[in-house]
Scaffold this motif. Structure first.
Motif, PDB file in Angstrom:
ATOM      1  N   UNK A 316      94.617 -50.159  54.985  1.00 11.66           N
ATOM      2  CA  UNK A 316      94.899 -49.245  56.083  1.00 11.66           C
ATOM      3  C   UNK A 316      96.097 -49.671  56.916  1.00 11.66           C
ATOM      4  N   UNK A 317      96.756 -50.771  56.534  1.00  8.31           N
ATOM      5  CA  UNK A 317      97.910 -51.296  57.271  1.00  8.31           C
ATOM      6  C   UNK A 317      99.237 -51.019  56.570  1.00  8.31           C
ATOM      7  N   UNK A 318      99.193 -50.650  55.315  1.00  6.41           N
ATOM      8  CA  UNK A 318     100.390 -50.573  54.482  1.00  6.41           C
ATOM      9  C   UNK A 318     100.952 -49.159  54.482  1.00  6.41           C
ATOM     10  N   UNK A 319     102.258 -49.054  54.786  1.00 10.23           N
ATOM     11  CA  UNK A 319     102.949 -47.758  54.790  1.00 10.23           C
ATOM     12  C   UNK A 319     104.196 -47.880  53.912  1.00 10.23           C
ATOM     13  N   UNK A 320     104.179 -47.196  52.787  1.00 17.48           N
ATOM     14  CA  UNK A 320     105.296 -47.262  51.847  1.00 17.48           C
ATOM     15  C   UNK A 320     106.541 -46.605  52.455  1.00 17.48           C
ATOM     16  N   UNK A 352      96.444 -43.428  50.830  1.00 13.72           N
ATOM     17  CA  UNK A 352      96.553 -44.053  52.146  1.00 13.72           C
ATOM     18  C   UNK A 352      97.908 -44.732  52.318  1.00 13.72           C
ATOM     19  N   UNK A 353      98.321 -45.507  51.322  1.00 14.29           N
ATOM     20  CA  UNK A 353      99.563 -46.269  51.436  1.00 14.29           C
ATOM     21  C   UNK A 353     100.797 -45.378  51.376  1.00 14.29           C
ATOM     22  N   UNK A 354     100.719 -44.268  50.652  1.00 16.52           N
ATOM     23  CA  UNK A 354     101.883 -43.382  50.517  1.00 16.52           C
ATOM     24  C   UNK A 354     102.030 -42.388  51.657  1.00 16.52           C
ATOM     25  N   UNK A 355     100.986 -42.162  52.428  1.00 18.44           N
ATOM     26  CA  UNK A 355     101.152 -41.163  53.479  1.00 18.44           C
ATOM     27  C   UNK A 355     100.078 -41.156  54.542  1.00 18.44           C
ATOM     28  N   UNK A 356      98.828 -41.377  54.170  1.00 19.34           N
ATOM     29  CA  UNK A 356      97.745 -41.275  55.141  1.00 19.34           C
ATOM     30  C   UNK A 356      97.880 -42.237  56.299  1.00 19.34           C
ATOM     31  N   UNK A 357      98.268 -43.482  56.014  1.00 18.21           N
ATOM     32  CA  UNK A 357      98.411 -44.463  57.092  1.00 18.21           C
ATOM     33  C   UNK A 357      99.564 -44.105  58.019  1.00 18.21           C
ATOM     34  N   UNK A 358     100.691 -43.689  57.445  1.00 13.07           N
ATOM     35  CA  UNK A 358     101.840 -43.315  58.269  1.00 13.07           C
ATOM     36  C   UNK A 358     101.530 -42.099  59.129  1.00 13.07           C
TER      37      UNK A 358
END
Length: 408
Positions: A316-320, A352-358
């Motif tokens: 939940x911390x990673x934003x590509x 999550x990493x490709x868009x949800x977190x951002x």
């Protein structure tokens, strides 16, 4: 479950063409701007090339990002604001006149950026700029930017050795942290903004490459040990384009020192007691807990060797990020870069990493973006397919030999 990913790049760059900043300057600076612009020589080849207009050509930018499967972006600065000799990320004002003019130049950039984001509603989160030499002025600009809809948040400058500025752990910056926490403004610290000048020797470039991310990482432990998150519990910190594989090891190291210093502070007779004195209360929670509660990583073109660490970093911390329009970015081979990194990773984690977190950190509305992604986003099946070999003309280091444990 959608059959396409909603991809938000958490690391893109933009800025106005040089002369287009003038209308955004206060009129009292127009004559000074004309003198500066008439003699200014841009030191960056990519801002002189035919592709430079990717920084400010809104329609071209939307078209190219969509063709690359990206529906929204967090926009960091790129072009040179008025009255700066080179990048605004690394250049410290030398005089009071420098400080005043460069504040004017950054305000011009921020106001241009607000208009640029408004040209693509819901698709751009602009990261605004400040200087640290006048903290009260910085707090005013934070309030203006939040009101102007620059959802990307604050671009935190570095305090490299020799800058003459207080270190980031100093309480002198509390008005900045307080304004950001109150308004829900993310604090972004981008790689390249904290390195000291290294001179022109041939080895300087190699040393810069080795050290630049380390100097950027310093913001994390400065703010943690400075107790910033304890005093401002609503604060969010994003570390962008600094890689991500370093995070688990550094958190372990910081936890070790945190525990050691807190312990030493209770043992007055030990040699280390002086290092822990006064820290226990100020530091607050262990660094790994602070990371969990307050911090994120803008993991530009995440590499395959970093992906297995995602649970330790925090999915939940990673934003590509694609790093568009830089040559080292993934454009026009974002889909290939995503396949290279994420094939075999569960769908929910990739989403999550490709868009949800951002979307969560920067306030993007997925109800606006998902219909665009249904038209242009990469398919789940496509990203699940391993990449057999990199594109022959790809320039991003994500594909470089030695940049990953995967061997072609």
């Amino acid at each position: 479950m959608s059959d396409r990913y909603t991809v938000i790049s958490a690391d893109c760059h933009a800025g106005a063409d040089l002369l287009d900043y003038k209308p955004y300057l206060e009129k009292r600076y127009h004559d000074d701007f004309d003198v500066w612009a008439a003699t200014y020589v841009n030191p960056h080849e990519d801002l002189l090339a035919d592709a430079a207009d990717r920084n400010w050509n809104s329609e071209r930018r939307l078209s190219e990002l969509e063709a690359d499967g990206i529906v929204a972006e967090v926009i960091f600065p790129n072009t040179i604001p008025p009255f700066f000799p080179s990048s605004s990320l690394m250049t410290q004002p030398q005089t009071a006149e420098d400080l005043e003019r460069r504040w004017a130049g950054l305000r011009a950039h921020n106001r241009w950026l607000a208009d640029f984001c408004a040209a693509a509603p819901g698709r751009r989160a602009g990261v605004f700029q400040i200087l640290l030499g006048d903290v009260e002025e910085a707090a005013k600009e934070i309030r203006w930017a939040a009101g102007a809809g620059l959802k990307g948040g604050l671009m935190l400058p570095g305090t490299p050795p020799g800058s003459g500025l207080p270190e980031l752990y100093s309480r002198a910056y509390d008005p900045i942290w307080a304004a950001c926490a109150e308004l829900g403004v993310p604090v972004n610290h981008h790689a390249g903004s904290a390195s000291p000048p290294l001179g022109d020797e041939p080895a300087a470039r190699a040393v810069f490459m080795v050290e630049t991310t380390w100097f950027s990482h310093r913001a994390l432990w400065h703010l943690v040990f400075g107790g910033v998150f304890r005093r401002h519990p609503g604060l969010k910190l994003v570390l962008t384009e600094q890689g991500s594989g370093w995070i688990p090891g550094v958190l372990d190291m910081l936890d070790y020192y945190h525990g050691r210093l807190v312990s030493a502070a209770t043992e007055a007779d030990t040699a280390e007691a002086k290092f822990g004195a006064g820290l226990a209360e100020g530091m607050g929670e262990a660094p790994s807990r602070v990371w969990r509660d307050h911090c994120y990583v803008g993991a530009s073109f995440m590499r395959p060797h970093e992906v297995p660490l995602r649970d330790r970093i925090g999915i939940d911390k990673i934003m590509w990020g694609s790093d568009y329009p830089h040559d080292e970015g993934t454009y026009p081979y974002t889909r290939e870069g995503l396949r290279f990194a994420y094939s075999g990773v569960p769908h929910a984690e990739v989403a999550a990493m490709l868009g949800g977190n951002a979307a969560r950190v920067y306030g993007f509305d997925l109800d606006v973006l998902d219909p665009v992604a249904a038209r242009v986003g990469p398919t789940v099946a496509e990203i699940a397919e391993p990449l057999k070999e990199p594109p022959a003309d790809a320039t991003s280091p994500v594909f470089a030999r030695g940049a990953s444990v995967r061997v072609w």
